[in-house]
Design an enzyme around this catalytic site. Structure first.
Site, short mmCIF file in Angstrom:
data_model
loop_
_atom_site.label_atom_id
_atom_site.label_comp_id
_atom_site.label_asym_id
_atom_site.label_seq_id
_atom_site.Cartn_x
_atom_site.Cartn_y
_atom_site.Cartn_z
N SER A 176 0.88 -1.17 0.00
CA SER A 176 0.00 0.00 0.00
C SER A 176 0.91 1.21 0.00
CB SER A 176 -0.85 0.00 1.28
OG SER A 176 -1.47 1.25 1.48
N TYR A 184 -2.26 -1.20 10.39
CA TYR A 184 -2.24 -1.53 8.96
C TYR A 184 -0.86 -1.25 8.36
CZ TYR A 184 -3.89 -1.30 4.05
OH TYR A 184 -4.08 -1.50 2.70
N1 LIG Z 1 -8.61 -0.19 -1.75
C1 LIG Z 1 -7.57 0.58 -1.46
O1 LIG Z 1 -7.68 1.84 -1.46
C2 LIG Z 1 -6.23 -0.06 -1.16
C3 LIG Z 1 -5.12 0.80 -1.02
C4 LIG Z 1 -3.88 0.23 -0.74
C5 LIG Z 1 -3.74 -1.13 -0.61
N2 LIG Z 1 -4.84 -1.94 -0.72
C6 LIG Z 1 -4.62 -3.39 -0.56
O2 LIG Z 1 -5.15 -4.05 -1.68
C7 LIG Z 1 -5.43 -5.42 -1.32
C8 LIG Z 1 -6.80 -5.80 -1.85
O3 LIG Z 1 -7.78 -5.05 -1.15
P1 LIG Z 1 -9.04 -4.39 -1.87
O4 LIG Z 1 -8.97 -2.95 -1.65
O5 LIG Z 1 -9.20 -4.92 -3.23
O6 LIG Z 1 -10.22 -4.93 -0.90
P2 LIG Z 1 -11.47 -5.90 -1.15
O7 LIG Z 1 -12.06 -6.12 0.20
O8 LIG Z 1 -12.35 -5.36 -2.22
O9 LIG Z 1 -10.79 -7.24 -1.67
C9 LIG Z 1 -10.03 -8.05 -0.79
C10 LIG Z 1 -10.39 -9.51 -1.03
O10 LIG Z 1 -9.56 -10.29 -0.15
C11 LIG Z 1 -10.36 -11.34 0.38
N3 LIG Z 1 -9.76 -11.81 1.64
C12 LIG Z 1 -9.77 -11.20 2.85
N4 LIG Z 1 -9.17 -11.97 3.76
C13 LIG Z 1 -8.74 -13.08 3.11
C14 LIG Z 1 -8.03 -14.23 3.51
N5 LIG Z 1 -7.68 -14.44 4.78
N6 LIG Z 1 -7.73 -15.16 2.57
C15 LIG Z 1 -8.10 -14.97 1.27
N7 LIG Z 1 -8.82 -13.92 0.84
C16 LIG Z 1 -9.11 -12.97 1.75
C17 LIG Z 1 -11.74 -10.74 0.58
O11 LIG Z 1 -12.75 -11.75 0.63
C18 LIG Z 1 -11.86 -9.85 -0.66
O12 LIG Z 1 -12.48 -10.54 -1.72
C19 LIG Z 1 -5.26 -5.50 0.18
O13 LIG Z 1 -4.02 -6.08 0.49
C20 LIG Z 1 -5.30 -4.04 0.62
O14 LIG Z 1 -4.61 -3.84 1.83
C21 LIG Z 1 -6.06 -1.44 -0.99
#
Ligand SMILES: NC(=O)c1ccc[n+]([C@@H]2O[C@H](COP(=O)([O-])OP(=O)(O)OC[C@H]3O[C@@H](n4cnc5c(N)ncnc54)[C@H](O)[C@@H]3O)[C@@H](O)[C@H]2O)c1
Length: 280
Positions: A142, A155
């Protein structure tokens, strides 16, 4: 890894958000895709979408916080597609909590998914990639893996660790034909906040402070845009994939602070350059 046609991509957390965006971009690049998620229904829905556009894809229920579950993901992938070329350790969760209030189980929840999820992926899949002398690993950190601040202490602890792990991994496998990228998104329009609260273990004390202002992910860029940037990095061997340039000043400030401290130390205690750090 320039030629992606027919290669196999395994993407965790691909039932939603950024993982889904990477899955779509991988399918558009001609890859066969393993959609891994703790929520099998969501993984199946994404798989059906990929099949609709002509891609080969399977859905696999996977909990990245469990080594056995990630090993089973590897076995199912090999059984079905016979190889793995791209691993995206992407599944992750978010909690905004001040460290003075956070329950130790909140720390464990985030570390188990965000950090152990990546460790389990690397531990399980890296030997395959090294053995075949070809492959690429993308770890989702991130922008919170580059800069930190409350209420993101829990986080960013996990995301700084993912950046550090990825930097070391890049050097470790540089001569083995395996590429490494670390994905550092800013705000992306996903289900991260709602999903993370929904999955937070029910046993946790509801009284602790989880109502700190959450990032406004709905104002973010589209997950598919992120997925396309990830595919560019895989093809070109790019390491840092930083999806936004809004954080330049804060990143600059952090690094200037470190270099200033280094200069101040040298000015006060003398330069250590060219002599043993150990005073003995
Ligand atoms: N959305 C943002 O602004 C943002 C910014 C920086 C980093 N991220 C990172 O991006 C990654 C994806 O997040 P996102 O934003 O797409 O969120 P999201 O919630 O839309 O997708 C995350 C997915 O991970 C799955 N998940 C959660 N725990 C799990 C586990 N133990 N095993 C397997 N699957 C699991 C969830 O069911 C979900 O489908 C994460 O690592 C998050 O920290 C997101």
């Amino acid at each position: 890894m320039q030629d992606l046609e027919g290669k196999v991509a395994v993407i965790t957390g691909a039932g939603s958000g950024i993982g889904e965006g990477i899955a779509r971009a991988a399918a558009a690049a001609g890859m066969r895709v393993v959609v891994a998620d703790i929520d099998l229904e969501k993984a199946r829905a994404v798989t059906a979408e990929l099949e609709r556009i002509g891609a080969q894809a399977i859905a696999v229920a996977t909990d990245v916080s469990s080594l056995e579950s990630v090993e089973s993901l590897r076995d199912v992938t090999l059984e079905h597609f016979g190889a793995v070329h791209l691993l995206c350790n992407n599944a992750g969760v978010w909690i905004g909590a001040l460290m003075q209030n956070a329950d130790i189980r909140d720390w464990q929840y985030l570390i188990n998914v965000n950090l152990y999820g990546v460790i389990h992926g690397v531990k399980t899949f890296l030997p395959l990639l090294v053995e075949q002398g070809e492959g690429h690993i993308v770890n989702t950190a991130s922008v919170g893996g580059l800069i930190s601040g409350p209420p993101e202490g829990l986080y960013t602890t996990t995301k700084f660790a993912v950046v550090g792990l990825s930097e070391a991994l890049l050097m470790e496998v540089a001569d083995k034909g395996v590429g490494v990228s670390v994905l550092c998104p800013g705000l992306v329009d996903t289900n991260l906040i709602t999903q993370s609260f929904a999955m937070r273990p029910q046993s946790l004390d509801p009284g602790i402070d989880h109502q700190q202002p959450a990032p406004d992910v709905a104002s973010g860029i589209s997950p598919l845009t992120v997925g396309e940037q990830v595919m560019d990095a895989v093809r070109e061997g790019g390491f840092y994939v930083i999806t936004h340039d809004d954080y330049r000043d804060i990143i600059q400030m952090r690094h200037d602070g470190i270099l200033d401290a280094l200069d101040a130390h040298a000015a006060r205690y003398g330069s250590t350059s060219g002599r043993k750090l150990d005073p003995q």
